[in-house]
Design an enzyme around this catalytic site. Sequence first.
Site, PDB file in Angstrom:
ATOM      1  N   HIS A  85      59.679  45.379  50.226  1.00  0.00           N
ATOM      2  CA  HIS A  85      58.519  44.925  49.466  1.00  0.00           C
ATOM      3  C   HIS A  85      57.518  44.203  50.375  1.00  0.00           C
ATOM      4  O   HIS A  85      56.320  44.511  50.376  1.00  0.00           O
ATOM      5  CB  HIS A  85      58.969  43.998  48.333  1.00  0.00           C
ATOM      6  CG  HIS A  85      57.846  43.374  47.566  1.00  0.00           C
ATOM      7  ND1 HIS A  85      57.384  43.878  46.373  1.00  0.00           N
ATOM      8  CD2 HIS A  85      57.073  42.277  47.817  1.00  0.00           C
ATOM      9  CE1 HIS A  85      56.383  43.140  45.933  1.00  0.00           C
ATOM     10  NE2 HIS A  85      56.178  42.143  46.787  1.00  0.00           N
ATOM     11  N   GLU A  86      58.008  43.257  51.153  1.00  0.00           N
ATOM     12  CA  GLU A  86      57.098  42.455  51.978  1.00  0.00           C
ATOM     13  C   GLU A  86      56.443  43.292  53.080  1.00  0.00           C
ATOM     14  O   GLU A  86      55.285  43.044  53.451  1.00  0.00           O
ATOM     15  CB  GLU A  86      57.844  41.262  52.586  1.00  0.00           C
ATOM     16  CG  GLU A  86      58.419  40.285  51.564  1.00  0.00           C
ATOM     17  CD  GLU A  86      57.381  39.700  50.621  1.00  0.00           C
ATOM     18  OE1 GLU A  86      56.202  39.597  51.004  1.00  0.00           O
ATOM     19  OE2 GLU A  86      57.762  39.363  49.468  1.00  0.00           O
ATOM     20  N   HIS A 114      53.312  44.641  51.890  1.00  0.00           N
ATOM     21  CA  HIS A 114      52.179  43.707  52.023  1.00  0.00           C
ATOM     22  C   HIS A 114      51.647  43.707  53.458  1.00  0.00           C
ATOM     23  O   HIS A 114      50.436  43.705  53.683  1.00  0.00           O
ATOM     24  CB  HIS A 114      52.607  42.290  51.659  1.00  0.00           C
ATOM     25  CG  HIS A 114      52.812  42.061  50.197  1.00  0.00           C
ATOM     26  ND1 HIS A 114      51.960  42.540  49.231  1.00  0.00           N
ATOM     27  CD2 HIS A 114      53.794  41.386  49.527  1.00  0.00           C
ATOM     28  CE1 HIS A 114      52.387  42.169  48.028  1.00  0.00           C
ATOM     29  NE2 HIS A 114      53.496  41.477  48.180  1.00  0.00           N
ATOM     30  N   HIS A 165      50.317  43.985  44.904  1.00  0.00           N
ATOM     31  CA  HIS A 165      51.335  44.126  43.859  1.00  0.00           C
ATOM     32  C   HIS A 165      50.965  45.243  42.892  1.00  0.00           C
ATOM     33  O   HIS A 165      49.800  45.445  42.557  1.00  0.00           O
ATOM     34  CB  HIS A 165      51.504  42.805  43.109  1.00  0.00           C
ATOM     35  CG  HIS A 165      52.274  41.792  43.884  1.00  0.00           C
ATOM     36  ND1 HIS A 165      52.119  40.432  43.731  1.00  0.00           N
ATOM     37  CD2 HIS A 165      53.224  41.945  44.847  1.00  0.00           C
ATOM     38  CE1 HIS A 165      52.935  39.792  44.547  1.00  0.00           C
ATOM     39  NE2 HIS A 165      53.614  40.690  45.242  1.00  0.00           N
TER      40      HIS A 165
END
Lengths: 199, 138
Positions: A126-127, A130, A136
């Site tokens: 997930h990170e 980013h 998101h």
Amino acid sequence: YTLFPGEPRWPRDRRDLTYAFDPRNPLTDEVKGVFARAFGRWSEVTALNFTNIESFTTSDITIGFYTGDHGDGEPFDGVLGTLAHAFSPPSGKFHLDADENWVVSGDLDSFLSVTAAVDLESVAVHEIGHLLGLGHSSVEESIMYPTITTGKRKVDMTSDDVEGIQYLYGANPNFNGTSPPTATTRERDTGSFGAAARI
Amino acid sequence: WFFPNTTAIPPSLRNTTRVFWDAFSNFTGCHHGQNVDGLFRIKKYFQRFGYIPETYSGNFTDDFDDILKNAVELYQKNFRLNVTGQLDALTIKHIVVPRCGNPDVVNGTSLMHNGRRKTFEVNFSPGGKVPRLHTVKH
């Protein structure tokens, strides 16, 4: 999928990115291997490559585990709550809450009975999204959904994630097909990709 | 704390109580117009994730005011919950789930809606007191 305002991304001449771990965190090869697998999931679908290097100060992406206030104005809050955060390109800063109970094996056996454990690879994937420029998503099944239920493992890219990253960087020439990879967790963890990606 | 698998986690750590956010359960059912002791903390939560702009920093009260109501509504839209503007049980349940520390709303723009690259902008009135929710589909 969503992007950060202004759609920041790594520039065209930086498609081979390096990452390094904070030397103050004594991480085992197994833990580092989790990150290698997480990076690999993104490079599998897009035209980016990631290499682990030793130099923390010169690396494109820097990874560290910290507790509480660690100097970036976004203090961690102990067990659960916020688990990690990462900055948009080209910052490359990836911080994880050292107070969490991180599970590194991807083993799901009896995982659901543990309410205060978090799968490290799920958060890492997930990170990294980013770090590469994705925001998101409201698609609950996607990697980029903001929350993760404890005791759950979510590392499979959805079409939402793949479309997002390919919008930013194009597709990996070796990625055949428009649908996301469908290999099961067990196949990945024991397959050639998972093993080869370990540092 | 790294564990090779869940069985390696000591029993004392397996069901650790969430330090801060579990207390938010006490706000279940709160709605616009109420004054509830400690409600300012949930405003700080929403501000942390971008639902309330930084310009409101330091002025939070325990009033369930328009600022909080708009933040709750936007949060509910982002997470595809029923948009009630209240801290209903399902909304609170979502709030206490562990999450990424990155904000959902950046510079007043929420990007978290269904569909490809739709953005919804949240504009606040110049006076800074009464927020106005305005959505723009790109």
